[in-house]
Design a protein around this motif. Structure first.
Motif, mmCIF file in Angstrom:
data_model
loop_
_atom_site.group_PDB
_atom_site.id
_atom_site.type_symbol
_atom_site.label_atom_id
_atom_site.label_comp_id
_atom_site.label_asym_id
_atom_site.label_seq_id
_atom_site.Cartn_x
_atom_site.Cartn_y
_atom_site.Cartn_z
ATOM 1 N N LEU A 108 47.700 -1.132 -88.100
ATOM 2 C CA LEU A 108 46.627 -0.280 -88.248
ATOM 3 C C LEU A 108 46.592 0.537 -87.415
ATOM 4 O O LEU A 108 46.091 0.372 -86.148
ATOM 5 C CB LEU A 108 45.234 -0.989 -88.245
ATOM 6 N N LEU A 109 47.481 1.609 -87.395
ATOM 7 C CA LEU A 109 47.394 2.646 -86.241
ATOM 8 C C LEU A 109 46.150 3.018 -85.739
ATOM 9 O O LEU A 109 45.190 3.470 -86.461
ATOM 10 C CB LEU A 109 48.488 4.068 -86.688
ATOM 11 N N PRO A 110 46.000 3.579 -84.569
ATOM 12 C CA PRO A 110 46.936 3.580 -83.487
ATOM 13 C C PRO A 110 47.374 2.243 -82.778
ATOM 14 O O PRO A 110 48.079 2.232 -81.980
ATOM 15 C CB PRO A 110 46.406 4.328 -82.370
ATOM 16 N N LYS A 111 47.097 1.143 -83.142
ATOM 17 C CA LYS A 111 47.410 -0.143 -82.698
ATOM 18 C C LYS A 111 49.041 -0.306 -83.288
ATOM 19 O O LYS A 111 49.079 -0.352 -84.329
ATOM 20 C CB LYS A 111 46.580 -1.161 -83.212
ATOM 21 N N GLU A 128 43.432 -9.764 -88.219
ATOM 22 C CA GLU A 128 43.889 -8.881 -89.198
ATOM 23 C C GLU A 128 44.893 -8.057 -88.794
ATOM 24 O O GLU A 128 44.938 -7.847 -87.523
ATOM 25 C CB GLU A 128 42.634 -8.101 -89.768
ATOM 26 N N THR A 129 45.723 -7.193 -89.797
ATOM 27 C CA THR A 129 46.453 -6.258 -89.589
ATOM 28 C C THR A 129 46.235 -5.431 -90.894
ATOM 29 O O THR A 129 45.296 -5.428 -91.387
ATOM 30 C CB THR A 129 47.980 -6.840 -89.178
ATOM 31 N N GLY A 130 47.636 -4.685 -91.018
ATOM 32 C CA GLY A 130 47.597 -3.929 -92.279
ATOM 33 C C GLY A 130 48.558 -2.957 -92.358
ATOM 34 O O GLY A 130 49.497 -3.149 -91.444
ATOM 35 N N VAL A 131 48.450 -1.978 -93.088
ATOM 36 C CA VAL A 131 49.639 -0.679 -93.151
ATOM 37 C C VAL A 131 48.738 0.534 -93.098
ATOM 38 O O VAL A 131 47.555 0.584 -93.368
ATOM 39 C CB VAL A 131 50.171 -0.886 -94.602
ATOM 40 N N THR A 132 49.368 1.510 -92.495
ATOM 41 C CA THR A 132 48.800 2.846 -92.265
ATOM 42 C C THR A 132 50.054 3.903 -92.972
ATOM 43 O O THR A 132 51.226 3.525 -92.908
ATOM 44 C CB THR A 132 48.992 3.263 -90.926
ATOM 45 N N ILE A 133 49.550 4.728 -93.888
ATOM 46 C CA ILE A 133 50.142 5.799 -94.383
ATOM 47 C C ILE A 133 49.772 7.157 -93.543
ATOM 48 O O ILE A 133 48.692 7.345 -93.625
ATOM 49 C CB ILE A 133 49.932 6.158 -95.903
ATOM 50 N N PRO A 144 48.702 12.228 -87.839
ATOM 51 C CA PRO A 144 47.527 12.073 -88.676
ATOM 52 C C PRO A 144 47.574 10.846 -89.714
ATOM 53 O O PRO A 144 48.478 11.083 -90.450
ATOM 54 C CB PRO A 144 47.085 13.563 -89.104
ATOM 55 N N ILE A 145 46.514 10.447 -89.821
ATOM 56 C CA ILE A 145 46.548 9.222 -90.851
ATOM 57 C C ILE A 145 46.157 9.690 -92.248
ATOM 58 O O ILE A 145 44.929 10.507 -92.264
ATOM 59 C CB ILE A 145 45.349 8.017 -90.343
ATOM 60 N N ILE A 146 46.584 9.289 -93.358
ATOM 61 C CA ILE A 146 46.193 9.586 -94.628
ATOM 62 C C ILE A 146 45.410 8.436 -95.092
ATOM 63 O O ILE A 146 44.266 8.650 -95.823
ATOM 64 C CB ILE A 146 47.537 9.818 -95.663
ATOM 65 N N THR A 147 45.891 7.395 -95.025
ATOM 66 C CA THR A 147 44.806 6.153 -95.528
ATOM 67 C C THR A 147 45.757 4.795 -94.830
ATOM 68 O O THR A 147 46.740 4.772 -94.264
ATOM 69 C CB THR A 147 45.024 5.859 -96.955
ATOM 70 N N GLN A 148 44.527 3.900 -94.771
ATOM 71 C CA GLN A 148 44.880 2.664 -94.184
ATOM 72 C C GLN A 148 44.511 1.455 -95.213
ATOM 73 O O GLN A 148 43.462 1.662 -96.031
ATOM 74 C CB GLN A 148 44.385 2.334 -92.832
ATOM 75 N N GLU A 149 45.181 0.282 -95.085
ATOM 76 C CA GLU A 149 44.547 -0.838 -95.824
ATOM 77 C C GLU A 149 44.843 -2.063 -95.281
ATOM 78 O O GLU A 149 45.666 -2.473 -94.255
ATOM 79 C CB GLU A 149 45.485 -1.206 -97.153
ATOM 80 N N LYS A 150 43.766 -2.933 -94.842
ATOM 81 C CA LYS A 150 43.653 -4.205 -94.042
ATOM 82 C C LYS A 150 44.105 -5.320 -94.628
ATOM 83 O O LYS A 150 44.040 -5.194 -95.776
ATOM 84 C CB LYS A 150 42.161 -4.235 -93.491
ATOM 85 N N VAL A 151 44.559 -6.227 -94.124
ATOM 86 C CA VAL A 151 45.057 -7.757 -94.370
ATOM 87 C C VAL A 151 44.631 -8.581 -93.567
ATOM 88 O O VAL A 151 44.951 -8.602 -92.483
ATOM 89 C CB VAL A 151 46.652 -7.685 -94.746
ATOM 90 N N LYS A 152 43.819 -9.653 -94.064
ATOM 91 C CA LYS A 152 43.419 -10.787 -93.236
ATOM 92 C C LYS A 152 44.936 -11.669 -92.844
ATOM 93 O O LYS A 152 45.693 -11.894 -93.774
ATOM 94 C CB LYS A 152 42.297 -11.399 -94.160
ATOM 95 N N ASP A 164 56.975 -9.180 -96.005
ATOM 96 C CA ASP A 164 57.094 -9.002 -97.559
ATOM 97 C C ASP A 164 55.821 -8.653 -98.015
ATOM 98 O O ASP A 164 55.630 -7.722 -99.075
ATOM 99 C CB ASP A 164 57.710 -10.432 -98.246
ATOM 100 N N LYS A 165 54.832 -9.109 -97.473
ATOM 101 C CA LYS A 165 53.088 -8.838 -98.132
ATOM 102 C C LYS A 165 53.147 -7.533 -97.815
ATOM 103 O O LYS A 165 52.300 -6.723 -98.711
ATOM 104 C CB LYS A 165 52.432 -9.888 -97.481
ATOM 105 N N LEU A 166 53.015 -7.070 -96.653
ATOM 106 C CA LEU A 166 53.048 -5.445 -96.130
ATOM 107 C C LEU A 166 53.663 -4.539 -96.954
ATOM 108 O O LEU A 166 53.426 -3.438 -97.192
ATOM 109 C CB LEU A 166 53.021 -5.522 -94.642
#
Length: 280
Positions: A108-111, A128-133, A144-152, A164-166
């Motif tokens: 989860l950018l900027p992290k 939690e973590t996640g992915v950033t586009i 610049p961030i387009i979108t993010q999705e969090k994952v527990k 694999d999950k991300l």
């Protein structure tokens, strides 16, 4: 509406494969060609060349593959999509795409900018973590961030599990947002650069266990280093990898240098003087 929208895909390892597969199946874009890293020499004498996972997947789908970024011609491509390509993209090339290049990053950018965000999230026992586009620019994970999705995180996953999950979540997220991005309906959001944190490249040495840490920290280290480079220590001048460990600090699966992976109970039968507590 978006049929024949032209993209160029940049990627190399397994992490990029789910996104490439999703793009192939999406139906609203065409992949002009794929850019990946050159075949890698392997084997005792580096005599065998092995193609990247992305090259293999592209060839199965009948997509042209380029392994020299200096020789690509982006003419006619509207957008670049990059997932773990592994090399810096020149600014001139980024700017040659009318819609830029979108990059998938597993945090989860900027992290956790950099090359090991999956491992660091586990090491730090994050909830939690996640992915950033994000839009690619000429700095590392900076655009610049387009979108993010969090994952527990449930504190049981290995780096391999989370990888694999991300990868799958990122692939699905691309397909979800691309129509709106292409249509200009998404406004990129600048990262808060003051909150940026960075991760380092993994090496075999990083896998070495620090027995001065708590049992909880060591167990997290074991999960973070699985599958590579493996959490290791030395026993009788040989490397001993601990692949799995319980929360109380007891190994569950180990591998002594030159041997196969085995349950810890089996290892103890052949090493009766071994005591894990001697390391702490």
């Amino acid at each position: 509406m978006y049929k024949n929208y032209q993209i160029i895909f940049f990627g190399t390892p397994e992490f990029a494969v789910p996104t490439l597969k999703a793009l192939i199946k999406a139906g609203f874009i065409d992949i002009k060609f794929v850019v990946t890293q050159p075949d890698k020499p392997v084997g005792r004498h580096h005599s065998k060349l092995v193609p990247s996972p992305i090259k293999k997947e592209s060839q199965k789908a009948g997509i042209d593959v380029v392994d020299d970024i200096t020789k690509i011609d982006p003419t006619g491509a509207d957008l670049g999509i990059l997932v773990a390509y592994g090399k810096i993209i020149p600014k001139k090339l980024i700017n040659s795409f009318p819609k830029g290049i979108l990059n998938l990053h597993p945090s989860l950018l900027p992290k956790y900018r950099g090359s090991s965000p999956i491992q660091v999230a586990i090491l730090n026992q994050d909830d939690e973590t996640g992915v950033t586009i994000m839009q690619l620019d000429d700095e590392m994970d900076h655009g610049p961030i387009i979108t993010q999705e969090k994952v527990k995180l449930d504190k049981t996953e290995t780096a391999g599990d989370l990888h694999d999950k991300l990868a799958k979540i990122g692939a699905d997220l691309f397909i979800k947002i691309l129509p709106d991005y292409i249509a200009g309906k998404i406004k990129p959001k600048e990262q808060d650069h003051a909150k940026a944190s960075f991760t380092e490249k993994l090496t075999k040495q990083v896998g070495k266990i620090n027995w001065k840490k708590s049992k909880t920290e060591i167990e997290a280290h074991v999960r973070a280093m699985n599958p590579w480079p493996g959490a290791w220590t030395t026993y009788k001048n040989k490397k001993l990898i601990i692949w799995k460990m319980s929360k109380d600090g007891t190994p569950k699966e180990v591998q002594l240098e030159g041997k196969k992976r085995m349950p810890y109970s089996e290892f103890l039968k052949g090493n009766k003087g071994f005591n894990i507590n001697d390391f702490s």
